[in-house]
Scaffold this motif. Sequence first.
Motif, short mmCIF file in Angstrom:
data_model
loop_
_atom_site.label_atom_id
_atom_site.label_comp_id
_atom_site.label_asym_id
_atom_site.label_seq_id
_atom_site.Cartn_x
_atom_site.Cartn_y
_atom_site.Cartn_z
N HIS A 156 0.86 -1.18 0.00
CA HIS A 156 0.00 0.00 0.00
C HIS A 156 0.90 1.24 0.00
O HIS A 156 2.12 1.13 0.22
CB HIS A 156 -0.95 0.01 1.20
N PRO A 157 0.36 2.42 -0.27
CA PRO A 157 1.20 3.62 -0.41
C PRO A 157 2.10 3.88 0.79
O PRO A 157 3.27 4.27 0.62
CB PRO A 157 0.17 4.74 -0.60
N SER A 158 1.60 3.70 2.01
CA SER A 158 2.43 3.99 3.18
C SER A 158 3.64 3.05 3.25
O SER A 158 4.71 3.45 3.70
CB SER A 158 1.61 3.89 4.47
N GLU A 159 3.46 1.81 2.79
CA GLU A 159 4.60 0.88 2.77
C GLU A 159 5.70 1.42 1.87
O GLU A 159 6.89 1.36 2.22
CB GLU A 159 4.13 -0.50 2.27
N MET A 160 5.32 1.96 0.72
CA MET A 160 6.31 2.50 -0.20
C MET A 160 7.00 3.72 0.40
O MET A 160 8.21 3.95 0.17
CB MET A 160 5.66 2.86 -1.53
N ARG A 161 6.27 4.49 1.17
CA ARG A 161 6.87 5.67 1.81
C ARG A 161 7.86 5.24 2.90
O ARG A 161 8.91 5.86 3.10
CB ARG A 161 5.79 6.58 2.36
N PHE A 162 7.52 4.18 3.64
CA PHE A 162 8.46 3.63 4.61
C PHE A 162 9.75 3.20 3.92
O PHE A 162 10.85 3.46 4.40
CB PHE A 162 7.84 2.43 5.34
#
Length: 327
Positions: A156-162
């Motif tokens: 999900h998007p937050s995973e990519m930001r992490f």
Amino acid sequence: MEIGRSQTLMTALGFDPGSAQLYSRLLPLNGWPLVVVAATLSTSEEELRQEAAPLIESGVICVGETLTVLSPPAVVAHMLERAATRAQDAHDHLLKISQSVPYVAGTAARIPGPIGEEHPIDGEVIATEFTPETFERLVSATSGEMMWLRPSVTVHPSEMRFISVIEATIKAGRRCRGIYPATAWKNSPDVLRMRAEIGEEIRILPRVSTHLMVVGSTHAMFPDPLGPVQQPMVNVRQRGIVEVVTNYYEELWRRAMPVDGLDEEPSAERRLLLAELASGAQDEQIARRLGVSLRTVRRRVAELLEELNATSRFEAGVEAARRHWID
């Protein structure tokens, strides 16, 4: 007469009459090619698989290119093993519940004084979601190596930001290590591959039971109670606690299987399976821990035995140790 006894046996073991009757029809066809079995029963291979689903799921029969059917004595032994495993799981669950009883009174219990001056533990509970922004602030305010346990990986998007924050952290010269369960490796290989490509060191365990993050020698973060949930999180800076958590992580890291760049998946998969077999785990336990079906476990064990030219699991373990596949 033989069919009647098989039906009675299977029904007594909890199978419905239709599955019991199908078992009695399939038993004499053990070892036959599946296409021949289907033709003999005047059905298609797909329809046969659907009708035999309860027997396949229970491990009584295995449907591949050929049909494998356990004999009645082997069925009884197999079902007893399944029942014993379920009983052990129930026992373990009840034991965990019983171990929580002391905590009912523990919140009010105090160590008898006087024991000297009291100080609160350095830390706090984070009740809100742990976001990439929170993670980035933590990274910028600290130094040293970063280590984490991840029971699951989602795309999900937050995973990519992490991942972006981790990449910048590694480029700044800090070491980052992650331990993941076999299920994450199976279900989200692309995410793990991305993490490996940016320089995160990745290792795999059959099962990871809780979230955990250690930052240098100053922070340890984990859910309360421990588990796969991500909030609320306890952020502890107390030196002794951080050291204990770090030692726990290092022990898990030592046990885990390295997967450098995720390029050695088949070899690492074999090593995970061999480690489970070496620990004495049963096929159903291995299936749960690795996140695969019972049928898949049995197929992979058979492939391992063939690859190692072994006639038993013990012999396979000896040969794997000789090849330095396992310690």
